[in-house]
Design a protein around this motif. Structure first.
Motif, PDB file in Angstrom:
ATOM      1  N   THR A 131       0.817  -1.219   0.000  1.00 25.07           N
ATOM      2  CA  THR A 131       0.000   0.000   0.000  1.00 25.07           C
ATOM      3  C   THR A 131       0.849   1.267   0.000  1.00 25.07           C
ATOM      4  O   THR A 131       0.336   2.357   0.263  1.00 25.07           O
ATOM      5  N   GLU A 132       2.121   1.122  -0.311  1.00 29.10           N
ATOM      6  CA  GLU A 132       2.969   2.299  -0.447  1.00 29.10           C
ATOM      7  C   GLU A 132       2.860   2.853  -1.869  1.00 29.10           C
ATOM      8  O   GLU A 132       2.617   2.127  -2.816  1.00 29.10           O
ATOM      9  N   ASN A 133       3.031   4.133  -1.989  1.00 29.28           N
ATOM     10  CA  ASN A 133       3.070   4.819  -3.293  1.00 29.28           C
ATOM     11  C   ASN A 133       1.762   4.717  -4.069  1.00 29.28           C
ATOM     12  O   ASN A 133       1.764   4.842  -5.306  1.00 29.28           O
ATOM     13  N   LEU A 134       0.643   4.483  -3.371  1.00 33.22           N
ATOM     14  CA  LEU A 134      -0.631   4.375  -4.077  1.00 33.22           C
ATOM     15  C   LEU A 134      -1.030   5.695  -4.732  1.00 33.22           C
ATOM     16  O   LEU A 134      -1.541   5.709  -5.856  1.00 33.22           O
ATOM     17  N   GLU A 135      -0.822   6.778  -4.022  1.00 35.85           N
ATOM     18  CA  GLU A 135      -1.209   8.078  -4.581  1.00 35.85           C
ATOM     19  C   GLU A 135      -0.340   8.433  -5.788  1.00 35.85           C
ATOM     20  O   GLU A 135      -0.807   9.033  -6.743  1.00 35.85           O
ATOM     21  N   THR A 136       0.931   8.051  -5.728  1.00 31.99           N
ATOM     22  CA  THR A 136       1.802   8.287  -6.886  1.00 31.99           C
ATOM     23  C   THR A 136       1.292   7.514  -8.097  1.00 31.99           C
ATOM     24  O   THR A 136       1.242   8.039  -9.222  1.00 31.99           O
ATOM     25  N   LEU A 137       0.899   6.265  -7.853  1.00 27.53           N
ATOM     26  CA  LEU A 137       0.352   5.442  -8.929  1.00 27.53           C
ATOM     27  C   LEU A 137      -0.918   6.059  -9.481  1.00 27.53           C
ATOM     28  O   LEU A 137      -1.105   6.143 -10.708  1.00 27.53           O
ATOM     29  N   ARG A 138      -1.814   6.507  -8.590  1.00 30.10           N
ATOM     30  CA  ARG A 138      -3.064   7.110  -9.047  1.00 30.10           C
ATOM     31  C   ARG A 138      -2.806   8.374  -9.860  1.00 30.10           C
ATOM     32  O   ARG A 138      -3.397   8.565 -10.933  1.00 30.10           O
ATOM     33  N   ASN A 139      -1.941   9.240  -9.376  1.00 30.57           N
ATOM     34  CA  ASN A 139      -1.687  10.518 -10.057  1.00 30.57           C
ATOM     35  C   ASN A 139      -1.128  10.302 -11.461  1.00 30.57           C
ATOM     36  O   ASN A 139      -1.517  10.982 -12.412  1.00 30.57           O
ATOM     37  N   GLN A 140      -0.211   9.342 -11.599  1.00 33.90           N
ATOM     38  CA  GLN A 140       0.393   9.115 -12.913  1.00 33.90           C
ATOM     39  C   GLN A 140      -0.588   8.456 -13.881  1.00 33.90           C
ATOM     40  O   GLN A 140      -0.615   8.785 -15.070  1.00 33.90           O
ATOM     41  N   ILE A 141      -1.423   7.560 -13.374  1.00 29.28           N
ATOM     42  CA  ILE A 141      -2.383   6.876 -14.253  1.00 29.28           C
ATOM     43  C   ILE A 141      -3.492   7.824 -14.705  1.00 29.28           C
ATOM     44  O   ILE A 141      -3.885   7.831 -15.872  1.00 29.28           O
ATOM     45  N   THR A 142      -4.001   8.637 -13.779  1.00 29.07           N
ATOM     46  CA  THR A 142      -5.126   9.522 -14.117  1.00 29.07           C
ATOM     47  C   THR A 142      -4.724  10.622 -15.093  1.00 29.07           C
ATOM     48  O   THR A 142      -5.594  11.278 -15.683  1.00 29.07           O
ATOM     49  N   GLN A 143      -3.437  10.854 -15.286  1.00 29.78           N
ATOM     50  CA  GLN A 143      -2.999  11.850 -16.264  1.00 29.78           C
ATOM     51  C   GLN A 143      -3.177  11.371 -17.704  1.00 29.78           C
ATOM     52  O   GLN A 143      -3.163  12.173 -18.635  1.00 29.78           O
ATOM     53  N   LYS A 144      -3.360  10.077 -17.862  1.00 32.73           N
ATOM     54  CA  LYS A 144      -3.528   9.532 -19.202  1.00 32.73           C
ATOM     55  C   LYS A 144      -4.942   9.830 -19.713  1.00 32.73           C
ATOM     56  O   LYS A 144      -5.921   9.684 -18.975  1.00 32.73           O
ATOM     57  N   ARG A 164     -10.717   2.456 -14.572  1.00 38.01           N
ATOM     58  CA  ARG A 164     -11.810   2.563 -15.552  1.00 38.01           C
ATOM     59  C   ARG A 164     -11.309   3.322 -16.774  1.00 38.01           C
ATOM     60  O   ARG A 164     -10.797   4.433 -16.673  1.00 38.01           O
ATOM     61  N   LEU A 165     -11.451   2.682 -17.952  1.00 36.02           N
ATOM     62  CA  LEU A 165     -10.945   3.247 -19.198  1.00 36.02           C
ATOM     63  C   LEU A 165     -12.087   3.747 -20.068  1.00 36.02           C
ATOM     64  O   LEU A 165     -13.238   3.337 -19.907  1.00 36.02           O
ATOM     65  N   ASN A 166     -11.758   4.621 -21.010  1.00 37.14           N
ATOM     66  CA  ASN A 166     -12.749   5.002 -22.032  1.00 37.14           C
ATOM     67  C   ASN A 166     -12.453   4.321 -23.362  1.00 37.14           C
ATOM     68  O   ASN A 166     -13.220   4.443 -24.308  1.00 37.14           O
ATOM     69  N   LYS A 167     -11.311   3.611 -23.440  1.00 28.01           N
ATOM     70  CA  LYS A 167     -10.981   2.801 -24.606  1.00 28.01           C
ATOM     71  C   LYS A 167      -9.920   1.795 -24.179  1.00 28.01           C
ATOM     72  O   LYS A 167      -9.261   1.966 -23.145  1.00 28.01           O
ATOM     73  N   TYR A 168      -9.776   0.742 -24.978  1.00 26.60           N
ATOM     74  CA  TYR A 168      -8.749  -0.245 -24.653  1.00 26.60           C
ATOM     75  C   TYR A 168      -8.019  -0.679 -25.917  1.00 26.60           C
ATOM     76  O   TYR A 168      -8.631  -0.845 -26.984  1.00 26.60           O
ATOM     77  N   GLU A 176       1.166   1.143 -21.762  1.00 24.26           N
ATOM     78  CA  GLU A 176       1.412   2.371 -21.011  1.00 24.26           C
ATOM     79  C   GLU A 176       1.130   2.168 -19.519  1.00 24.26           C
ATOM     80  O   GLU A 176       1.879   2.649 -18.669  1.00 24.26           O
ATOM     81  N   LEU A 177       0.039   1.464 -19.214  1.00 24.06           N
ATOM     82  CA  LEU A 177      -0.279   1.183 -17.806  1.00 24.06           C
ATOM     83  C   LEU A 177       0.828   0.352 -17.164  1.00 24.06           C
ATOM     84  O   LEU A 177       1.235   0.606 -16.023  1.00 24.06           O
ATOM     85  N   SER A 187       5.320  -0.454 -13.534  1.00 23.85           N
ATOM     86  CA  SER A 187       6.675  -0.992 -13.371  1.00 23.85           C
ATOM     87  C   SER A 187       7.653   0.080 -12.912  1.00 23.85           C
ATOM     88  O   SER A 187       8.636  -0.223 -12.214  1.00 23.85           O
ATOM     89  N   GLY A 188       7.392   1.328 -13.278  1.00 24.17           N
ATOM     90  CA  GLY A 188       8.254   2.405 -12.811  1.00 24.17           C
ATOM     91  C   GLY A 188       8.133   2.634 -11.321  1.00 24.17           C
ATOM     92  O   GLY A 188       9.095   3.035 -10.654  1.00 24.17           O
ATOM     93  N   ILE A 189       6.949   2.367 -10.774  1.00 22.38           N
ATOM     94  CA  ILE A 189       6.721   2.557  -9.341  1.00 22.38           C
ATOM     95  C   ILE A 189       7.087   1.310  -8.554  1.00 22.38           C
ATOM     96  O   ILE A 189       7.597   1.385  -7.430  1.00 22.38           O
ATOM     97  N   TYR A 190       6.833   0.136  -9.145  1.00 22.02           N
ATOM     98  CA  TYR A 190       7.148  -1.136  -8.481  1.00 22.02           C
ATOM     99  C   TYR A 190       8.103  -1.943  -9.374  1.00 22.02           C
ATOM    100  O   TYR A 190       7.720  -2.961  -9.962  1.00 22.02           O
ATOM    101  N   PRO A 191       9.347  -1.513  -9.490  1.00 21.32           N
ATOM    102  CA  PRO A 191      10.275  -2.155 -10.436  1.00 21.32           C
ATOM    103  C   PRO A 191      10.640  -3.592 -10.075  1.00 21.32           C
ATOM    104  O   PRO A 191      11.089  -4.342 -10.947  1.00 21.32           O
ATOM    105  N   ASN A 192      10.478  -3.967  -8.830  1.00 17.61           N
ATOM    106  CA  ASN A 192      10.870  -5.308  -8.398  1.00 17.61           C
ATOM    107  C   ASN A 192       9.711  -6.291  -8.345  1.00 17.61           C
ATOM    108  O   ASN A 192       9.840  -7.388  -7.789  1.00 17.61           O
ATOM    109  N   GLU A 193       8.556  -5.901  -8.879  1.00 20.64           N
ATOM    110  CA  GLU A 193       7.360  -6.746  -8.818  1.00 20.64           C
ATOM    111  C   GLU A 193       6.916  -7.160 -10.217  1.00 20.64           C
ATOM    112  O   GLU A 193       7.341  -6.584 -11.222  1.00 20.64           O
ATOM    113  N   VAL A 194       6.049  -8.159 -10.259  1.00 22.36           N
ATOM    114  CA  VAL A 194       5.502  -8.666 -11.527  1.00 22.36           C
ATOM    115  C   VAL A 194       4.155  -7.987 -11.795  1.00 22.36           C
ATOM    116  O   VAL A 194       3.275  -7.990 -10.914  1.00 22.36           O
TER     117      VAL A 194
END
Length: 792
Positions: free
Chosen positions: A473-486, A622-626, A633-634, A639-646
């Motif tokens: 649950t670390e860096n959740l807000e960072t993840l949200r901010n970067q994703i919502t900019q798309k 939630r996307l408006n297209k896929y 991009e997602l 991966s930039g926020i969690y580089p050591n995870e799958v």
């Protein structure tokens, strides 16, 4: 004598090629269907039966009895249970703890990087006693290694997955990027027929270095992934042991033991008990068995019909043979030999069909067997029984009928049993098509219900929502901010569970204002303030909660308001609610429309929605297209926020579809066997029409000479057969209704059985039968009358 029987049999079968082909094809399809059903049933019935003394192995499960009279079923158990059972009961031979957990496993490489694998279901924490309860074949190592921290045992398949052909012993895996474990043993691959799917066995002492919470000491801490199995001593009866469990529960739960009631579940029932997460119900096994038997019987009916209808052609043969001294027994054996030859040919083609259809069967029935496994020891035992059954059912009656003719009558071309035989054939045709109509009607309903399940408004939106696992649950807000900019992202929410997920889930009692604890259970949806926007859950009154890491403001659904006895949603606003599941109190700020918490077997449940950051497990995007570019991009952001995870993701609509996998298997079986039944029935009908045409060739020629039209002759030849189909519709409809109603009763949300289901199935069968009959009839009606009148 046998040589003579075979010679005559070959002569008759080659002389009547059309009828031989119809019989062989019909029987081969019936036998093929029976083989498939046998494999399906065997696959499920043999699940986990390979363990030594499996009848003494039990899973300890919990029934939570609530004050409102309802019962919650829980297959998981507290960690501390296995230790208490081992200490308190001398009648237990061994106790096995199975703690499944999602793990990220890393393999260090020489260049300093690592290869990572996310194991969602294959990894578990176990102790050495696990292998005293369950049987595994050791290739290298011993179970005692699992008493040591930081060790792991792998199956052969997973050893190759991680290390290829290199010797894996003493190789190191890193769990969750923090804890190294050393490979201490290799097991032979587990069989497909098991629900114990663990492939990576991490030593139990390692668990406490991975998980840091109160779950090791709390008796009320249940997790579905943590299960307890026991092996009772041979002289201990299940009922006698269960009689001691109330006192055991009282010892550890005190006054709360009236709610917590342990129960033993036999290992042979684990696969079939849907209340505790079983894969298939035994009622479905019985249904599939009945379908397989009916299909084979329908194929045998074809043979009986054609054999008795064609017997008039052999009047003179039977008469001559009887006159020359042949006994009835010898004639019976002659017909049995013919049936045996047809059956053996049918088996040969059925095996070919099985070989060709094995990949399709695996896909449709959600099993995994090779063609070699298809014909295993059990199949080689079953096949002779199937052959003998087919020969007896298909051949005994026709041989008795033909061999019983009076030689004087048969030499004169007279058959006293012709009326009886005709009535029997009509009855058998009706039976065939009755089975076909029942299967078609049920198939239509199953397809309709499954479509209803997939398309029903569940109170939330499921399209274009991707679930992405978050490792912590670390860096959740960072993840949200970067994703919502798309630009392709509409909303992001963090939560523990989606609005609709697998049955069960977290929940507990609640306390409203100054009232006592409520008697019902309220389901918990632990999620952030964007949960409603992301899943488009309708807010009836009030407002959405403000952002918080802990429980402060609460949303409730309309069902909870009703169960509290309040008249309007507005009356609950700004009241305090104590949520037992969160062990905290919050203010109710809004009421949402009801939505389905689980699958549609389950009715709407009272629900609370609140924030608790430490329990979030995934991001709902939630996307408006896929497109593949969107996913890339997602993944790049994650991966930039969690580089050591799958990076692990799933689509919400796919998750919902998986909830009804059992229904899809049922649909596939019923549709497939309905089509097979129709095809076999039409083969027989085609043979009977062909035989009727050959008997009435002169009559058809005379009618044409006298001016009869093609349509009138076609109607003349078709009407009797179509009458039988209509009779079958009348007989089959109430039977189909009964089975439809029984199947639908298991759903809380279901379609209504409409009249058009029976009409549609009847029209479909009539159309197929009419097409089959008309083809032969029109062909006969178009025949040159000169040729017809020359026919002897």
């Amino acid at each position: 004598m046998l040589k003579n029987y075979l010679k005559i049999a070959f002569r008759n079968l080659t002389k009547n090629k059309v009828y031989t082909l119809i019989n062989v094809l019909g029987l081969s399809l019936g036998i093929f269907g029976s083989l498939v059903i046998f494999q399906l049933i065997k696959f499920h019935l043999l699940t986990d039966s390979h363990h030594h003394k499996a009848e003494n192995i039990y899973r300890v499960v919990m029934n939570l009895h609530l004050d409102d009279g309802s019962v919650e079923h829980e297959k998981g158990s507290p960690y501390i249970l296995h230790e208490a059972l081992k200490n308190d009961f001398s009648s237990i031979e061994n106790v096995a703890y199975l703690g499944q957990q999602e793990l990220t496993l890393s393999i260090p490489t020489q260049n300093g990087s690592s290869t990572k694998f996310l194991e969602k279901e294959a990894a578990a924490f176990i102790g050495a006693d696990y292998f005293k309860v369950f049987d595994y074949q050791w290739l290298i190592g011993q179970s005692a290694a699992l008493n040591t921290p930081n060790t792991v045992i792998l199956t052969e398949k997973y050893a190759k997955k991680y290390f290829g052909e290199v010797n894996p012993i003493n190789k190191v895996l890193i769990i969750n990027n923090t804890t190294p474990v050393k490979v201490a043993g290799i097991l032979k691959d587990i069989p497909e027929t098991t629900d114990l799917k663990t492939e990576v066995f991490v030593s139990l002492p390692t668990l406490k270095t991975i998980v840091n919470d109160d779950s090791f000491t709390e008796w009320a801490w249940f997790m579905k992934q943590r299960e307890t199995y026991i092996r009772l001593k041979e002289n201990t009866a299940k009922a006698a042991f269960e009689a001691q469990l109330p006192a055991f529960s009282k010892k550890y739960y005190g006054e709360m033991s009236k709610y917590y009631r342990f129960q033993l579940q036999e290992l042979s029932d684990v696969h079939f008990d849907l209340d505790f997460g079983g894969k298939i119900s035994k009622s479905n096994i019985y249904l599939f068995s009945a379908i397989g038997i009916l299909l084979l019987v329908v194929a045998c009916i074809n043979f009986i019909n054609l054999s008795t209808a064609q017997s008039f052609k052999r009047f003179k043969e039977i008469g001559v043979r009887k006159t020359l001294g042949s006994s009835q027994t010898q004639i019976i054996w002659q017909f049995i030999v013919e049936v045996s030859l047809i059956t053996l040919w049918a088996v040969f083609f059925a095996v070919i069909f099985a070989y060709l259809a094995t990949p399709l069967v695996n896909n449709w029935l959600n099993i995994n067997i090779t063609f070699r496994q298809f014909f295993d020891t059990q199949m080689l035992f079953f096949l002779p029984i199937l052959i003998i059954f087919t020969i007896i059912v298909a051949g005994l009656y026709p041989s008795l009928v033909v061999s019983g003719y009076n030689p004087i009558h048969v030499l004169k071309g007279i058959s006293k049993s012709s009326k009886t035989g005709l009535s029997l054939r009509k009855g058998l045709v009706v039976s065939q098509f009755s089975v076909a109509i029942v299967l078609v009607a049920v198939a239509i309903l199953v397809v309709w219900q499954i479509r209803f399940l997939h398309n029903k408004d569940i109170g939330s939106t499921k399209d274009l929502i991707i679930h992405v696992q978050v490792p912590n649950t670390e860096n959740l807000e960072t993840l949200r901010n970067q994703i919502t900019q798309k630009p392709f992202v509409e909303s992001v929410s963090f939560a523990r569970r989606a609005p609709s997920a697998e049955k069960g889930g977290s929940g507990g009692t609640i306390k409203f204002k100054n009232r006592d604890w409520e008697k019902f259970v309220a389901r918990s949806k632990i999620a952030d303030e964007n949960y409603l926007n992301t899943y488009q859950i309708k807010l009836l009154t009030g407002r959405k909660p403000v952002a918080s890491d802990t429980i402060r403001e609460i949303l409730v659904n309309r069902k909870l308001v009703k169960d509290l006895g309040l008249k309007t949603p507005e009356s609950i606003l700004n009241k305090r609610l104590l949520v037992g599941d969160a062990n905290g109190t919050g203010v109710i700020v809004g009421v949402v429309a009801d939505f389905n918490n689980a699958d549609l077997y389950t009715p709407i449940e009272p629900t609370v929605i609140f924030s608790l950051k430490q329990r979030y497990r995934f991001a709902a995007i939630r996307l408006n297209k896929y497109s593949s570019e969107v996913l890339a991009e997602l993944k790049g952001i994650w991966s930039g926020i969690y580089p050591n995870e799958v990076f692990e993701y799933s689509f919400y609509d796919d998750e919902l579809a998986k909830l009804y996998k059992r229904e899809e298997i049922t649909r596939n079986i019923i549709i497939s066997f309905a089509l097979l039944t129709i095809f076999i029935s039409c083969l027989g009908l085609m043979g009977l029409v062909n035989l009727t045409v050959s008997q009435r060739t002169k009559e058809i020629g005379i009618r044409k000479v006298l001016g009869a039209s093609v349509s009138s002759i076609t109607f003349l030849l078709s009407k009797d057969f179509l009458k039988l189909v209509f009779v079958a519709i009348i007989i089959a409809s109430p039977i189909a209704y009964y089975f439809m109603n029984q199947w639908l009763n298991s759903f809380a949300f279901k379609v209504e059985i409409e009249w058009w289901v029976f009409v549609l199935s009847g029209v479909f069968i009539v159309a197929i039968a009419l097409l089959t009959v008309s083809y032969q009839s029109i062909k006969a009606a178009l025949m040159n009358p000169v040729k017809s009148l020359k026919t002897e």
